[in-house]
Design a protein around this motif. Structure first.
Motif: not given
Lengths: 213, 213
Positions: A130-137
């Motif tokens: 969904l939406g913009k992908p979010v990278e796990v930091l």
DNA sequence: TCAATTTTGTGACTCCTTTCACAAAATATG
DNA sequence: CATATTTTGTGAAAGGAGTCACAAAATTGA
């Protein structure tokens, strides 16, 4: 909007009115009375008017409220007319679930960052769907990234043992609002706001009602 | 335990006391005063005593409360001394998260069944990781399985469009307690108890506090 | 234009919850 | 054993929140 202490219950109801008004707007209704709204939200009509009266006059006597306008006014009151940028910390099952929680997208709450420690298979993974992908930091970049991405709300979904430490990091990063899903009470300094969401407390409530009715 | 209307806030606090007492018990504390417990839970000491007074006398004047006994008494009051058998319906992200939510295991809430519709890749899948694995079954088996496994609480984690229909199924299956995580209000008949957990309502609350402090 | 109708906004009232304050009970001390 | 100390349980007071009821404002219709 003169100052006065607003009951928390009023704020919760405003949120409910907001949801109902959205549905009504979608349904094409343009004007509603406090009685209709109250009915929909299962509260008393005077309650609706009292709740609104804390913040001003929004209706027209003999007519009611314009759905669209009232919705806007309530959103302005709640502060839910602006976009809130959030971070999730602790990418286990619950954290991942929140990362792809569809209702946030429809609303004004956006998750724009995600953090975890250690587990190398989690770091760098990306929430798709969904939406913009979010990278796990990695958690050690929290402060830096929180500033950079102008994050205002943190969602804690770590194990309880880490929750307070994470809250402390959020405070340090000047993330002023915290929603804690870990089953332990967290404490934040003056000027910050933390809310705990304890699933077992909610279940205890349910259990009590089931046991005594 | 004579009958009297107990404020919901009291029940919520009892749940909080329960959590604190558990921590204290683990910490090896044997006796505490209402002041200590109040402090830990961030409430007023008289409040603690009043809350308990609804249900009887549990302390010893000049001494305080025996942690272990009080914890047991509170659990008995809440109905959280027994095991509650739960079902999750809607095995998306949130549903899966609840299936492997570790805190339930430590507590007396057990998920003993899981259901979904359609997505064939979900049906039959098994939640590993913790406790007994739970196989995801097709929703049309809900009634049958709910009876068989003596399920008392249903957790709804479907999309909002399906939530009321699922609630109706649960009612039909005589599952008396419902916790609804779908962002839409559900209605159940007299004799059933439904609680809605709206993440966006909680966030609206936080947003309000952040906007006005 | 005026009366009838509708529906808000709000003061007064009621009800509920929290806090205060102290007697009663238990213990500790000399 | 008597006195001092601690801490509960609870009646009374204070404080909030919810409901009622009605005047005020807007609209409709004749």
């Amino acid at each position: 909007m003169k100052y006065q202490k607003i009951p928390e219950a009023t704020i919760r109801r405003l949120s409910r009115y907001s949801r109902c008004l959205e549905e009504m707007e979608k349904g094409g209704e343009e004007v509603i009375s406090s009685a209709q709204l109250a009915n929909r939200c299962m509260v008393n009509a005077a309650q609706v008017r009292k709740d609104l009266a804390y913040f001003g006059e929004f209706g027209i006597r003999g007519v009611g409220y314009y759905v669209k306008d009232l919705l806007n006014d309530i959103k302005k009151i709640l502060g839910s007319n602006k976009e809130w940028r959030m971070v999730v910390i602790g990418i286990g099952n619950l954290g991942s679930a929140l990362l792809s929680y569809k209702d946030f997208l429809k609303q004004n709450y956006k998750i724009v960052a995600a953090f975890d420690i250690d587990p190398p298979q989690v770091i760098g993974r990306v929430s798709e769907k969904l939406g913009k992908p979010v990278e796990v930091l990695h958690i050690n970049r929290l402060k830096e990234v929180a500033k950079e991405r102008r994050i205002e709300i943190g969602l804690i979904t770590t194990p309880p043992s880490e929750a307070q430490a994470v809250a402390d990091l959020l405070v340090e990063a000047e993330v002023r609002g915290i929603l804690n899903f870990a089953p332990t009470q967290i404490v934040v300094p003056e000027g910050f706001v933390a809310k705990d969401v304890f699933f077992t407390t909610i279940l205890d409530n349910l259990a009590y009602l089931l046991s005594n009715n």
